[in-house]
Design an enzyme around this catalytic site. Structure first.
Site, PDB file in Angstrom:
ATOM      1  N   SER A 199      36.390  45.889  34.649  1.00 41.18           N
ATOM      2  CA  SER A 199      37.593  45.078  34.762  1.00 41.18           C
ATOM      3  C   SER A 199      38.015  44.876  36.225  1.00 41.18           C
ATOM      4  O   SER A 199      37.299  44.277  36.999  1.00 41.18           O
ATOM      5  CB  SER A 199      38.705  45.718  33.925  1.00 41.18           C
ATOM      6  OG  SER A 199      39.799  44.865  33.792  1.00 41.18           O
ATOM      7  N   ASP A 204      30.294  39.029  46.545  1.00 33.90           N
ATOM      8  CA  ASP A 204      30.227  37.572  46.705  1.00 33.90           C
ATOM      9  C   ASP A 204      30.536  37.136  48.137  1.00 33.90           C
ATOM     10  O   ASP A 204      30.004  36.136  48.620  1.00 33.90           O
ATOM     11  CB  ASP A 204      31.204  36.891  45.746  1.00 33.90           C
ATOM     12  CG  ASP A 204      30.689  36.867  44.311  1.00 33.90           C
ATOM     13  OD1 ASP A 204      29.552  37.329  44.087  1.00 33.90           O
ATOM     14  OD2 ASP A 204      31.424  36.392  43.421  1.00 33.90           O
ATOM     15  N   LYS A 244      33.101  43.614  32.002  1.00 35.22           N
ATOM     16  CA  LYS A 244      34.316  43.138  31.323  1.00 35.22           C
ATOM     17  C   LYS A 244      34.930  42.026  32.170  1.00 35.22           C
ATOM     18  O   LYS A 244      35.575  42.283  33.178  1.00 35.22           O
ATOM     19  CB  LYS A 244      35.322  44.271  31.125  1.00 35.22           C
ATOM     20  CG  LYS A 244      36.604  43.826  30.422  1.00 35.22           C
ATOM     21  CD  LYS A 244      37.555  45.004  30.218  1.00 35.22           C
ATOM     22  CE  LYS A 244      38.817  44.570  29.479  1.00 35.22           C
ATOM     23  NZ  LYS A 244      39.710  43.732  30.310  1.00 35.22           N
TER      24      LYS A 244
END
Length: 587
Positions: free
Chosen positions: A292, A303, A317
């Site tokens: 999460s 990223d 998740k």
């Protein structure tokens, strides 16, 4: 052109009509089935042979309905709403201790008081047997019942009676409950002279401020690089994750975007302030229990090529929940959207589909899509965050797991040894320096053997399945001699296994003792001395060229960005995160 326009208008009209009809049919189905449910319960209430408990019957119906959706959409009855509040804030009112059931004594005992909390302040110790709370006896109650009675309104006091097993004395403590906040940042410190280390175990309300202060303090102490440990961190607040990312990422950057069915469910989260440090090299440690908000944090760092992700693939998740108030002081937590991190990917690993029991479809790697980091490295959606450097965590043999856990067949031998050790040693060496002596180990070893401790080795279970299969297929009789020979070799010898796995068992035993003196922070600090993933993180941070090479785009697009580091494991149970065999609770 006029014909074309007329045709487009006709098609638009037909589309609108179809949508309106579909919406009308859907609303009719909703009303119809709600009416059926209402009439069904009315008839049960009127005609059923026994008196119904509406809370139980209708509550079961509600929970069954939600289970058909996904595991995160949940209903909280009036007496359960505090569990939701604690999940969101990490706060509750009580004494600040972990309690558990001692199987051998068949009693609830204190397992671990939290540092600076009422339980520790009044002098409760590991192993104290809970006898009563005020005038209510607790000797035949479940863990949940005792935990519920230890909690209460902040400022209220009660008398707790316990028996200290090391002395046999009955003791009484007057304790005043107060607001307890679970330690989301139990430890941070300097490793290897100039590498900062932060252990964050949840994203509860306000944790970003604690991480910020820890980072400032570490930089003052001379940290020039950082390890952020998110292993076992199940997540929490999305905004806290964004604020933590803002420590290392520039202001005004969109780090996560929620996309839902309705406009209210869709939202962009941007960093709001100037960062503390955009250049400090960092490694984020993750594992299969990193989920999460932890995946938002580690995924955004990956990223943006802001640091290296090291460990094993995360949970996956990619769903967002919203708490909603319902009538009569009840609540629900409902999945409203999916989140997308800077590369544009959603890392949700499982599709939850409507149907009987809730159908689950795990997204195979072959169906995931390629996205790119800021530097042009390939990353994929679905299946969680795949580390830049994959390295399995430390594992333990089954004997060590069963010694340190508590279960139906356990003799609680390790727990009892720790309690006795605490009674004999008022103080011990600092957490990072403490070690059992050889005499201490031999005492523990003899105690385990004399206790009659046994455990279920995995190989024995698999052998039994093999015998069962061989008999079914008709091969057993002709191979019986070979089976008998193999079975004799699989019969475990506890003394032999203790000697064989002494290093790992010693480490766990020392950790249990250290936590009784230096609490969670001390146990974490000591455990880092043996942590192979942390050692690899520090090695990368000490080698700038290799660090930059991991974050550099690959020349060959078909080459995987994953670097694999092989390591033999000694079992199948995580050493850093052990799951007890019984339920424990906080109080």
């Amino acid at each position: 052109m006029k014909r074309y326009i007329a045709l487009m208008l006709l098609l638009s009209g037909l589309s609108f009509t179809a949508q309106a009809q579909k919406s009308k049919d859907h609303n009719f189905e909703v009303a119809k089935h709600l009416d059926i449910f209402n009439q069904l319960y009315k008839n049960l209430e009127l005609l059923y042979v026994d008196t119904l408990n509406p809370k139980e019957i209708i509550g079961t119906g509600i929970n069954a309905m939600l289970r058909s959706l996904d595991p995160y959409t949940e209903y909280y009855a009036q007496d359960e709403t505090k569990n939701l509040r604690m999940m969101l804030t990490g706060k509750y009112a009580g004494i600040g201790a972990l309690i558990r059931k001692h199987q051998k004594l068949d009693r609830i005992v204190i397992d671990e008081p939290y540092a600076g909390m009422p339980a520790a302040e009044v002098g409760l110790k590991k192993g104290d047997v809970i006898l009563s709370i005020d005038d209510s006896m607790m000797t035949d109650k479940a863990v949940s019942y005792v935990s519920e009675h230890l909690r209460g309104e902040p400022g209220t006091s009660f008398l707790l009676k316990v028996m200290r097993p090391s002395t046999g004395k009955l003791m009484s403590f007057k304790i005043t409950r107060r607001n307890i906040k679970l330690p989301e940042l139990p430890y941070y410190g300097i490793r290897d002279e100039n590498v900062g280390y932060i252990n964050l175990n949840s994203f509860t309300e306000g944790c970003s401020k604690d991480v910020r202060m820890a980072l400032i303090d570490l930089k003052k102490q001379g940290a020039t690089s950082l390890v952020l440990d998110l292993r076992g961190n199940g997540g929490g607040s999305e905004q806290e994750a964004v604020d933590i990312l803002n420590l290392w990422l520039p202001k005004g950057l969109t780090v996560v975007e929620n996309r839902g069915k309705f406009k209210q469910s869709s939202k962009e989260y941007k960093t709001r302030v100037e960062p503390l440090d955009t250049l400090m090299p960092m490694v984020v440690l993750v594992n299969g229990e990193t989920a999460s908000a932890s995946e938002i944090t580690s995924g955004a760092i990956q990223d943006m090529d802001r640091g290296i992700i090291l460990g094993t693939r995360t949970y996956g998740k990619g769903l967002v929940q919203l708490p909603i108030d319902l009538p009569y002081n009840t609540n629900m937590k409902v999945t409203t959207s999916k989140y997308y991190i800077p590369s544009g990917r959603c890392i949700q690993a499982i599709n939850y589909k409507k149907g009987s029991g809730g159908y689950r479809e795990h997204i195979p790697d072959s169906l995931t899509k390629v996205f790119y980091t800021r530097n042009g490295r390939e990353v994929r959606d679905g299946g969680g965050i795949k580390p830049d450097v994959e390295l399995k965590g430390d594992t333990i043999p089954n004997i060590a797991f069963y010694l340190s856990a508590s279960g139906q067949d356990s003799t609680e031998v390790m727990f009892d040894y720790v309690v006795d050790y605490i009674a004999k040693h008022p103080t011990i060496a600092p957490a990072a320096e403490f070690h059992l002596t050889d005499a201490d180990w031999q005492e523990f070893r003899e105690r385990v053997i004399k206790s009659g401790f046994t455990y279920d080795p995995v190989s024995k279970k698999q052998f039994a399945e093999l015998v069962k299969t061989a008999k079914f297929e008709g091969y057993y009789d002709e191979s019986k001699a070979a089976f008998d020979s193999l079975e004799s070799k699989l019969n475990h010898d506890v003394a032999f296994d203790l000697d064989r796995h002494e290093r790992v068992i010693r480490q766990i035993l020392e950790s249990e003792i250290i936590s009784a003196y230096y609490y969670q922070a001390g146990a974490i600090e000591a455990g880092l001395n043996y942590d192979n993933q942390l050692k690899e993180a520090i090695r990368l941070l000490k080698n700038p060229e290799e660090y930059q090479k991991v974050l550099a785009p690959k020349k060959n697009k078909e080459t995987s960005s994953l670097i694999r580091l092989e390591k033999k494991s000694v079992g199948d149970v995580s050493l850093k995160r052990r799951e007890p065999l019984i339920f424990s609770a906080i109080a």
